[in-house]
Write a protein that holds these residues in place. Structure first.
Motif, PDB file in Angstrom:
ATOM      1  N   LYS A  90      56.568 -39.978  16.792  1.00 22.67           N
ATOM      2  CA  LYS A  90      57.006 -39.948  18.187  1.00 22.67           C
ATOM      3  C   LYS A  90      58.168 -38.983  18.388  1.00 22.67           C
ATOM      4  CE  LYS A  90      55.366 -44.507  19.495  1.00 22.67           C
ATOM      5  NZ  LYS A  90      55.720 -45.838  20.039  1.00 22.67           N
ATOM      6  N   GLU A 101      46.741 -35.197  16.505  1.00 18.93           N
ATOM      7  CA  GLU A 101      46.703 -36.036  17.695  1.00 18.93           C
ATOM      8  C   GLU A 101      46.820 -37.470  17.204  1.00 18.93           C
ATOM      9  OE1 GLU A 101      43.844 -33.283  20.521  1.00 18.93           O
ATOM     10  OE2 GLU A 101      42.952 -34.954  19.428  1.00 18.93           O
ATOM     11  N   ASN A 106      47.948 -44.166  24.273  1.00 18.67           N
ATOM     12  CA  ASN A 106      48.858 -43.047  24.451  1.00 18.67           C
ATOM     13  C   ASN A 106      48.558 -42.061  23.333  1.00 18.67           C
ATOM     14  OD1 ASN A 106      50.376 -44.006  26.680  1.00 18.67           O
ATOM     15  ND2 ASN A 106      51.486 -45.374  25.311  1.00 18.67           N
ATOM     16  N   ARG A 107      48.432 -40.788  23.694  1.00 17.44           N
ATOM     17  CA  ARG A 107      48.174 -39.747  22.696  1.00 17.44           C
ATOM     18  C   ARG A 107      49.423 -38.874  22.562  1.00 17.44           C
ATOM     19  NH1 ARG A 107      42.744 -36.616  22.428  1.00 17.44           N
ATOM     20  NH2 ARG A 107      42.348 -38.442  21.125  1.00 17.44           N
ATOM     21  N   PHE A 108      49.871 -38.755  21.329  1.00 17.94           N
ATOM     22  CA  PHE A 108      50.995 -37.904  20.994  1.00 17.94           C
ATOM     23  C   PHE A 108      50.458 -36.701  20.223  1.00 17.94           C
ATOM     24  CE2 PHE A 108      52.532 -42.171  21.418  1.00 17.94           C
ATOM     25  CZ  PHE A 108      53.786 -42.063  21.999  1.00 17.94           C
ATOM     26  N   ARG A 152      54.050 -33.484  23.036  1.00 19.53           N
ATOM     27  CA  ARG A 152      53.343 -33.922  24.240  1.00 19.53           C
ATOM     28  C   ARG A 152      52.929 -35.386  24.064  1.00 19.53           C
ATOM     29  NH1 ARG A 152      48.767 -30.338  25.197  1.00 19.53           N
ATOM     30  NH2 ARG A 152      50.295 -29.039  26.217  1.00 19.53           N
ATOM     31  N   LYS A 153      52.954 -36.094  25.179  1.00 18.53           N
ATOM     32  CA  LYS A 153      52.449 -37.469  25.230  1.00 18.53           C
ATOM     33  C   LYS A 153      51.643 -37.601  26.508  1.00 18.53           C
ATOM     34  CE  LYS A 153      53.898 -42.266  25.792  1.00 18.53           C
ATOM     35  NZ  LYS A 153      55.048 -43.165  26.057  1.00 18.53           N
ATOM     36  N   GLU A 154      50.421 -38.133  26.383  1.00 19.65           N
ATOM     37  CA  GLU A 154      49.561 -38.358  27.552  1.00 19.65           C
ATOM     38  C   GLU A 154      48.909 -39.724  27.450  1.00 19.65           C
ATOM     39  OE1 GLU A 154      47.559 -34.625  29.636  1.00 19.65           O
ATOM     40  OE2 GLU A 154      46.871 -34.900  27.583  1.00 19.65           O
ATOM     41  N   ARG A 155      48.660 -40.292  28.591  1.00 18.16           N
ATOM     42  CA  ARG A 155      47.927 -41.556  28.680  1.00 18.16           C
ATOM     43  C   ARG A 155      46.440 -41.214  28.776  1.00 18.16           C
ATOM     44  NH1 ARG A 155      49.341 -47.085  29.732  1.00 18.16           N
ATOM     45  NH2 ARG A 155      47.399 -48.094  30.270  1.00 18.16           N
ATOM     46  N   ALA A 175      56.722 -35.352  18.321  1.00 14.01           N
ATOM     47  CA  ALA A 175      55.684 -35.002  19.303  1.00 14.01           C
ATOM     48  C   ALA A 175      56.192 -34.026  20.347  1.00 14.01           C
ATOM     49  CB  ALA A 175      55.156 -36.264  19.978  1.00 14.01           C
TER      50      ALA A 175
END
Length: 156
Positions: free
Chosen positions: A16, A101, A89-91, A21-24, A19
């Motif tokens: 974390k 990913e 959640n994708r980091f 980028r973080k996306e739902r 990372a």
């Protein structure tokens, strides 16, 4: 198109901090047949329809076709999906020249985190970050399509 990817369990949340980028992600499956899965995914502001073929024996190579669809179409298609909907959640983490990913699953799959790396060839080498655990490539219970049918919270 052919996808070459390896999957690993994650041993800590150190990714974390790394990372960029973080996306739902919310996704469902219109079909979970072993020869073909048909997935609807909403990822941030975008939506996609994806068809994946059967994996090779190692679980690292399979055909994949994907196209962007409208958000309203994706939201409607999610209502037609098999139970249950996957939320995560994708980091995205840079490790050397590769991007891992890391999916942190929510809801019925909470407590499970899986890292994936896409490769150019099956024997391509890559750096392994400290938080990368056991490989689960080819272990069908870790496929998102199977996690939708038998969520992690029901595993013994």
């Amino acid at each position: 198109m052919v996808e070459i990817e390896r999957k690993f369990l994650v041993t800590s949340e150190a990714y974390k901090k790394e990372a960029f980028r973080k996306e739902r992600i919310v996704q469902g499956f219109l079909n979970t047949h072993p020869d073909r899965t048909v997935r609807v995914r909403i990822q941030g502001p975008l939506a996609f329809l994806t068809v994946k073929g059967r994996s090779n024996a190692a679980g690292t190579i399979r055909s994949e076709w994907e196209t962007e669809i409208s958000l309203p179409d994706a939201q409607h298609l999610l209502t037609l999906c098999e139970p249950s909907i996957i939320e995560k959640n994708r980091f995205e983490v840079n490790v050397g020249p590769h991007i891992f990913e890391v999916d942190e699953f929510l809801g019925a799959n909470e407590g499970l985190s899986i890292a994936e790396i896409e490769l150019e060839s099956e024997d391509e080498t890559f750096a392994r970050p400290d938080w990368l655990g056991a490989e689960v490539s080819g272990k069908i219970q870790y496929y998102n399509s199977q996690l939708s049918l038998k969520p992690f919270k029901f595993w013994k």
